[in-house]
Design an enzyme around this catalytic site. Structure first.
Site, short mmCIF file in Angstrom:
data_model
loop_
_atom_site.label_atom_id
_atom_site.label_comp_id
_atom_site.label_asym_id
_atom_site.label_seq_id
_atom_site.Cartn_x
_atom_site.Cartn_y
_atom_site.Cartn_z
N LYS A 237 -0.26 -6.33 13.87
CA LYS A 237 1.08 -6.08 13.33
C LYS A 237 1.73 -4.97 14.12
CE LYS A 237 3.27 -4.13 9.17
NZ LYS A 237 3.04 -3.75 7.75
N ASP B 275 0.82 -1.21 0.00
CA ASP B 275 0.00 0.00 0.00
C ASP B 275 0.86 1.26 0.00
OD1 ASP B 275 0.80 -0.90 2.62
OD2 ASP B 275 -0.42 0.71 3.46
N TYR C 111 1.24 0.53 15.98
CA TYR C 111 2.61 0.94 16.20
C TYR C 111 2.72 1.88 17.41
CZ TYR C 111 3.73 -0.72 11.48
OH TYR C 111 3.93 -1.49 10.35
#
Length: 264
Positions: free
Chosen positions: A173, A24, A143
């Site tokens: 993730k 992406d 994150y």
């Protein structure tokens, strides 16, 4: 878990392990190496052993004919490297649009610790509610990023992955902390499958050793972009990563079996 959600999770994984290649980056970085001829890259990495590829909705038609029966994930937010704040990820699609584009799952990025965290938490929660109502899995890209935040600190990463579970994501993730001992703390923070980001491209040895370390710490795989799609031989590096994730190979053997030269 509904039957549809479980079935779609199987389409983006193998035996509960994940080798996802996100591509992406055309929004973030523009038409960089590996993304100009997207079709050839998708073909090489899916032949090499990737379980799924991930793109924005607009290039779905360029993916399907070349993904060799592997899974497809549509990403639902983004930002650019030339904008005022790359941590300010904005919505780029909906779950319904992803399904119309042929997605097996959706993904959404949040930056825990950034100025945009509150809005991103709300948006991720909304995406999960809609996706699960339709039987669609959600990969949360969670994150630790923001003012004064160490992006590789294990405690911050543990907090980030736990947030994904608390909001109801199916896979999470995050960044790798740098070594198996500290990353074990991250994996222990959640019962979700944890996959690591690849970050900017390193050497083949560094990539393989990072994947091996994450797996030894309890990770379920990777969601690795530039280290794979910008490689001179995307198929070969995918084979190496796949051997570690799916065949439990060590780093050196995986590189050798994939036909990659070990850098000095």
């Amino acid at each position: 878990m509904t039957t549809g959600l479980a079935a779609r999770l199987e389409r983006i994984s193998t035996g509960g392990r994940y080798l996802v290649v996100p591509m992406d980056h055309g929004i973030t970085l523009g038409p960089v190496k590996g993304l100009v001829d997207l079709e050839s890259t998708v073909d090489a990495i899916t032949r090499g052993g990737a379980d799924a590829v991930l793109t924005q909705k607009g290039v779905a038609a360029r993916v399907h004919e070349h993904k060799n029966g592997k899974g497809f994930i549509v990403h639902l937010n983004g930002s650019t490297s030339i904008g005022p704040d790359s941590n300010d990820k904005r919505r780029t699609g909906t779950v319904e649009e992803a399904l119309r584009a042929g997605a097996d799952a959706v993904s959404f990025h949040i930056n825990v610790g950034s100025d945009h965290e509150p809005d991103q938490l709300t948006e991720l929660s909304d995406v999960i509610e809609t996706a699960h109502r339709l039987g669609v899995p959600v990969l949360a890209m969670s994150y630790a990023r923001g003012p004064g935040v160490d992006e590789h600190d294990a405690e911050s990463l543990a907090h980030a992955v736990r947030i994904a579970e608390e909001l109801g994501a199916d896979v999470v993730k995050t960044a790798y902390s740098g070594d198996p001992d500290t990353f074990e703390r991250v994996c222990e923070a959640t019962r979700l499958p944890v996959v690591i980001a690849g970050g900017s491209r390193g050497t083949d040895r560094e990539t393989a050793e990072m994947v091996r370390g994450a797996m030894d710490a309890g990770a379920a795989g990777v969601s690795m972009g530039r280290s794979i799609f910008q490689h001179d031989d995307p198929g070969a590096i995918t084979r190496a990563v796949s051997a570690i994730i799916h065949d439990d190979a060590d780093a050196a053997d995986a590189i050798d079996a994939a036909g990659l030269a070990v850098e000095a």
